[in-house]
Enzyme design. Structure first.
Site, PDB file in Angstrom:
ATOM      1  N   ALA A  91       0.921  -1.215  -0.068  1.00  0.00           N
ATOM      2  CA  ALA A  91      -0.052   0.067  -0.022  1.00  0.00           C
ATOM      3  C   ALA A  91       0.851   1.279   0.195  1.00  0.00           C
ATOM      4  O   ALA A  91       1.686   1.438   0.937  1.00  0.00           O
ATOM      5  CB  ALA A  91      -0.976  -0.215   1.237  1.00  0.00           C
ATOM      6  N   ASP A  96       3.318  14.251  -4.342  1.00  0.00           N
ATOM      7  CA  ASP A  96       4.509  14.936  -4.819  1.00  0.00           C
ATOM      8  C   ASP A  96       4.441  16.461  -4.751  1.00  0.00           C
ATOM      9  O   ASP A  96       3.932  17.226  -5.301  1.00  0.00           O
ATOM     10  CB  ASP A  96       5.002  14.391  -6.026  1.00  0.00           C
ATOM     11  CG  ASP A  96       5.207  12.930  -6.188  1.00  0.00           C
ATOM     12  OD1 ASP A  96       5.445  12.151  -5.159  1.00  0.00           O
ATOM     13  OD2 ASP A  96       5.553  12.374  -7.544  1.00  0.00           O
ATOM     14  N   GLN A 149      14.414  11.583  -4.725  1.00  0.00           N
ATOM     15  CA  GLN A 149      13.876  12.138  -5.829  1.00  0.00           C
ATOM     16  C   GLN A 149      13.266  13.336  -5.560  1.00  0.00           C
ATOM     17  O   GLN A 149      12.641  13.892  -4.772  1.00  0.00           O
ATOM     18  CB  GLN A 149      12.761  11.292  -6.283  1.00  0.00           C
ATOM     19  CG  GLN A 149      11.942  11.526  -7.596  1.00  0.00           C
ATOM     20  CD  GLN A 149      12.646  11.864  -8.737  1.00  0.00           C
ATOM     21  OE1 GLN A 149      13.828  11.318  -9.080  1.00  0.00           O
ATOM     22  NE2 GLN A 149      11.913  12.440  -9.650  1.00  0.00           N
ATOM     23  N   TYR A 155       8.112  10.634   0.411  1.00  0.00           N
ATOM     24  CA  TYR A 155       7.810   9.471  -0.182  1.00  0.00           C
ATOM     25  C   TYR A 155       9.098   8.671   0.121  1.00  0.00           C
ATOM     26  O   TYR A 155       9.095   7.493   0.578  1.00  0.00           O
ATOM     27  CB  TYR A 155       7.298   9.796  -1.681  1.00  0.00           C
ATOM     28  CG  TYR A 155       7.181   8.230  -2.197  1.00  0.00           C
ATOM     29  CD1 TYR A 155       5.933   7.830  -2.370  1.00  0.00           C
ATOM     30  CD2 TYR A 155       8.232   7.820  -2.980  1.00  0.00           C
ATOM     31  CE1 TYR A 155       5.799   6.528  -3.084  1.00  0.00           C
ATOM     32  CE2 TYR A 155       8.033   6.389  -3.713  1.00  0.00           C
ATOM     33  CZ  TYR A 155       6.807   5.864  -3.629  1.00  0.00           C
ATOM     34  OH  TYR A 155       6.444   4.928  -4.440  1.00  0.00           O
ATOM     35  N   GLY A 186      11.596   0.137  -9.599  1.00  0.00           N
ATOM     36  CA  GLY A 186      11.808   1.688 -10.130  1.00  0.00           C
ATOM     37  C   GLY A 186      10.638   2.137 -10.722  1.00  0.00           C
ATOM     38  O   GLY A 186       9.505   2.019 -10.008  1.00  0.00           O
TER      39      GLY A 186
HETATM   40  N1  CAA Z   1      14.981  18.214 -11.531  1.00  0.00           N
HETATM   41  C1  CAA Z   1      15.437  19.339 -11.493  1.00  0.00           C
HETATM   42  N2  CAA Z   1      14.625  20.458 -11.643  1.00  0.00           N
HETATM   43  C2  CAA Z   1      13.063  20.106 -11.863  1.00  0.00           C
HETATM   44  C3  CAA Z   1      12.763  18.869 -11.719  1.00  0.00           C
HETATM   45  C4  CAA Z   1      13.683  17.760 -11.773  1.00  0.00           C
HETATM   46  N3  CAA Z   1      13.402  16.319 -11.546  1.00  0.00           N
HETATM   47  N4  CAA Z   1      11.433  18.794 -11.678  1.00  0.00           N
HETATM   48  C5  CAA Z   1      10.866  19.998 -11.782  1.00  0.00           C
HETATM   49  N5  CAA Z   1      12.050  20.746 -11.688  1.00  0.00           N
HETATM   50  C6  CAA Z   1      12.019  22.325 -11.680  1.00  0.00           C
HETATM   51  C7  CAA Z   1      10.639  22.885 -12.427  1.00  0.00           C
HETATM   52  O1  CAA Z   1      11.312  23.044 -13.602  1.00  0.00           O
HETATM   53  C8  CAA Z   1      10.721  24.254 -11.669  1.00  0.00           C
HETATM   54  O2  CAA Z   1      11.651  24.953 -12.348  1.00  0.00           O
HETATM   55  P1  CAA Z   1      11.747  26.766 -12.337  1.00  0.00           P
HETATM   56  O3  CAA Z   1      11.318  27.210 -10.952  1.00  0.00           O
HETATM   57  O4  CAA Z   1      12.786  27.025 -13.006  1.00  0.00           O
HETATM   58  O5  CAA Z   1      10.398  26.825 -13.322  1.00  0.00           O
HETATM   59  C9  CAA Z   1      11.284  23.994 -10.370  1.00  0.00           C
HETATM   60  O6  CAA Z   1      12.147  22.675 -10.382  1.00  0.00           O
HETATM   61  C10 CAA Z   1      10.367  23.697  -9.302  1.00  0.00           C
HETATM   62  O7  CAA Z   1       9.108  23.214  -9.872  1.00  0.00           O
HETATM   63  P2  CAA Z   1       7.639  23.241  -9.379  1.00  0.00           P
HETATM   64  O8  CAA Z   1       7.313  24.488  -8.601  1.00  0.00           O
HETATM   65  O9  CAA Z   1       6.693  22.806 -10.607  1.00  0.00           O
HETATM   66  O10 CAA Z   1       7.722  22.221  -8.272  1.00  0.00           O
HETATM   67  P3  CAA Z   1       6.452  21.458  -7.378  1.00  0.00           P
HETATM   68  O11 CAA Z   1       6.576  22.049  -5.998  1.00  0.00           O
HETATM   69  O12 CAA Z   1       5.078  21.774  -8.221  1.00  0.00           O
HETATM   70  O13 CAA Z   1       6.896  19.950  -7.851  1.00  0.00           O
HETATM   71  C11 CAA Z   1       6.996  18.161  -9.047  1.00  0.00           C
HETATM   72  C12 CAA Z   1       7.062  19.517  -9.169  1.00  0.00           C
HETATM   73  C13 CAA Z   1       5.371  17.821  -8.655  1.00  0.00           C
HETATM   74  C14 CAA Z   1       7.634  17.233  -7.912  1.00  0.00           C
HETATM   75  C15 CAA Z   1       7.371  17.395 -10.469  1.00  0.00           C
HETATM   76  O14 CAA Z   1       8.770  17.898 -10.500  1.00  0.00           O
HETATM   77  C16 CAA Z   1       7.269  16.109 -10.583  1.00  0.00           C
HETATM   78  O15 CAA Z   1       6.047  15.505 -10.638  1.00  0.00           O
HETATM   79  N6  CAA Z   1       8.547  15.251 -10.613  1.00  0.00           N
HETATM   80  C17 CAA Z   1       8.460  13.857 -10.517  1.00  0.00           C
HETATM   81  C18 CAA Z   1       8.560  13.188  -9.170  1.00  0.00           C
HETATM   82  C19 CAA Z   1       8.441  11.892  -9.442  1.00  0.00           C
HETATM   83  O16 CAA Z   1       9.538  11.290  -9.892  1.00  0.00           O
HETATM   84  N7  CAA Z   1       7.542  11.009  -8.764  1.00  0.00           N
HETATM   85  C20 CAA Z   1       7.524   9.656  -8.875  1.00  0.00           C
HETATM   86  C21 CAA Z   1       5.870   9.215  -8.758  1.00  0.00           C
HETATM   87  S1  CAA Z   1       5.896   7.491  -9.187  1.00  0.00           S
HETATM   88  C22 CAA Z   1       6.495   6.740  -7.609  1.00  0.00           C
HETATM   89  O17 CAA Z   1       6.504   7.294  -6.527  1.00  0.00           O
HETATM   90  C23 CAA Z   1       6.769   5.369  -7.647  1.00  0.00           C
HETATM   91  C24 CAA Z   1       8.089   4.904  -7.268  1.00  0.00           C
HETATM   92  O18 CAA Z   1       8.123   4.441  -6.394  1.00  0.00           O
HETATM   93  C25 CAA Z   1       9.085   5.100  -8.405  1.00  0.00           C
END
Ligand code: CAA
Length: 248
Positions: A91, A96, A149, A155, A186
């Site tokens: 679960a 994020d 991440q 998380y 992953g």
């Molecule tokens: N690396 C570097 N910079 C990043 C980035 C990254 N991965 N992602 C976003 N940024 C940047 C954005 O472009 C933004 O830059 P600017 O301020 O210059 O525009 C800045 O960082 C801040 O971004 P946001 O204000 O949009 O940040 P936020 O608080 O809204 O969050 C986020 C953004 C939702 C985290 C988005 O980056 C995202 O969805 N990332 C992926 C997270 C991820 O991998 N989750 C895994 C889910 S699946 C899972 O969890 C299963 C598993 O076990 C693998």
């Protein structure tokens, strides 16, 4: 060695990875108790499993973040089907966002659901496993608990914490016929991944050496391996299943 028809409890059993785990363990002959959160979704899900020929899967709606509810859930499973001999903690939720925007509630929800629940389930089944002198616990963590991440402080903390629990409980139960392991998938093709904005998701996929997302079935095979009676010498381990995205 043939497996006996023992009880496997898969929390998050109706989810993307959980469903594949339930089906795999059902194929191995377990009576599978699939944990769920949403009753309507769970009912439809079970009908789907029945339609696919899985008769040995049942449901349990235990609220994993409530210790007493968890105790009651385990008692009910024991009375109806027998003691849990395989526990798969699958679960999990995501909330994020970058830490600077993360609310205390987003932190707490993820720690409660992804980590505190694992204490609750392990604590509620461990005495039966000790009594039986046999048990298999598989904790589904994440690549992001191993490497961190962007946007997942909550998380990643929960998933890293899970492995600390795994190693400690493995030590405590090593001489009792019980194994406790972590499996760290992953990016697996499920709804959870589809919630990531497409551009970011694509950039993540590019970093995976095998150049594709994993499948829930690939994770389920690894769970069945760790849960098998013959895997008794593997305990306290972490198994990465991430297409080469992180090698630690
Ligand atoms: N690396 C570097 N910079 C990043 C980035 C990254 N991965 N992602 C976003 N940024 C940047 C954005 O472009 C933004 O830059 P600017 O301020 O210059 O525009 C800045 O960082 C801040 O971004 P946001 O204000 O949009 O940040 P936020 O608080 O809204 O969050 C986020 C953004 C939702 C985290 C988005 O980056 C995202 O969805 N990332 C992926 C997270 C991820 O991998 N989750 C895994 C889910 S699946 C899972 O969890 C299963 C598993 O076990 C693998």
């Amino acid at each position: 060695m043939t497996q006996t028809a023992s009880v496997a409890w898969v929390t998050g059993g109706t989810g993307g990875i959980g469903s594949a785990i339930c089906r795999e363990l059902a194929k191995e002959g377990y009576l599978v108790v699939a944990g769920y959160h949403n009753p309507d979704k769970a009912k439809a899900w079970l009908e789907g499993q029945r339609a696919d020929g899985y008769e040995n899967i049942v449901l349990s709606g235990t609220n994993l973040i409530d210790y007493e509810d968890c105790e009651a859930g385990v008692r009910e499973i024991r009375e109806k089907y027998g003691p849990v001999s395989v526990l798969v903690n699958c679960a999990g939720i995501t909330r994020d966002t970058t830490l600077k925007k993360m609310s205390p509630e987003q932190w707490r929800e993820v720690i409660d659901t992804n980590l505190n629940s694992v204490f609750n389930t392990c604590r509620c089944v461990i005495e039966d496993m000790l009594g039986e002198g046999y048990g298999r616990i598989v904790n589904i963590s994440s690549i992001n608990g191993r490497k961190g991440q962007f946007g997942q402080a909550n998380y990643a903390a929960a998933k890293a914490g899970m492995h600390g629990l795994t190693m400690s409980l493995a030590l405590e139960t090593a001489t009792k016929g019980i194994t406790v392991n972590t499996l760290s998938p992953g990016y697996i093709a499920t709804d959870m991944i589809m919630k990531i904005p497409e551009k970011i998701r694509e950039s993540i996929r590019e970093t995976i050496p095998v150049k594709r997302y994993g499948t829930p079935e690939e994770v389920a095979r690894a769970v069945a391996f760790l849960a098998h009676r013959d895997s008794g010498y593997i305990t306290g381990a972490n198994l990465d299943i991430n297409g080469g995205q992180f090698m630690g």
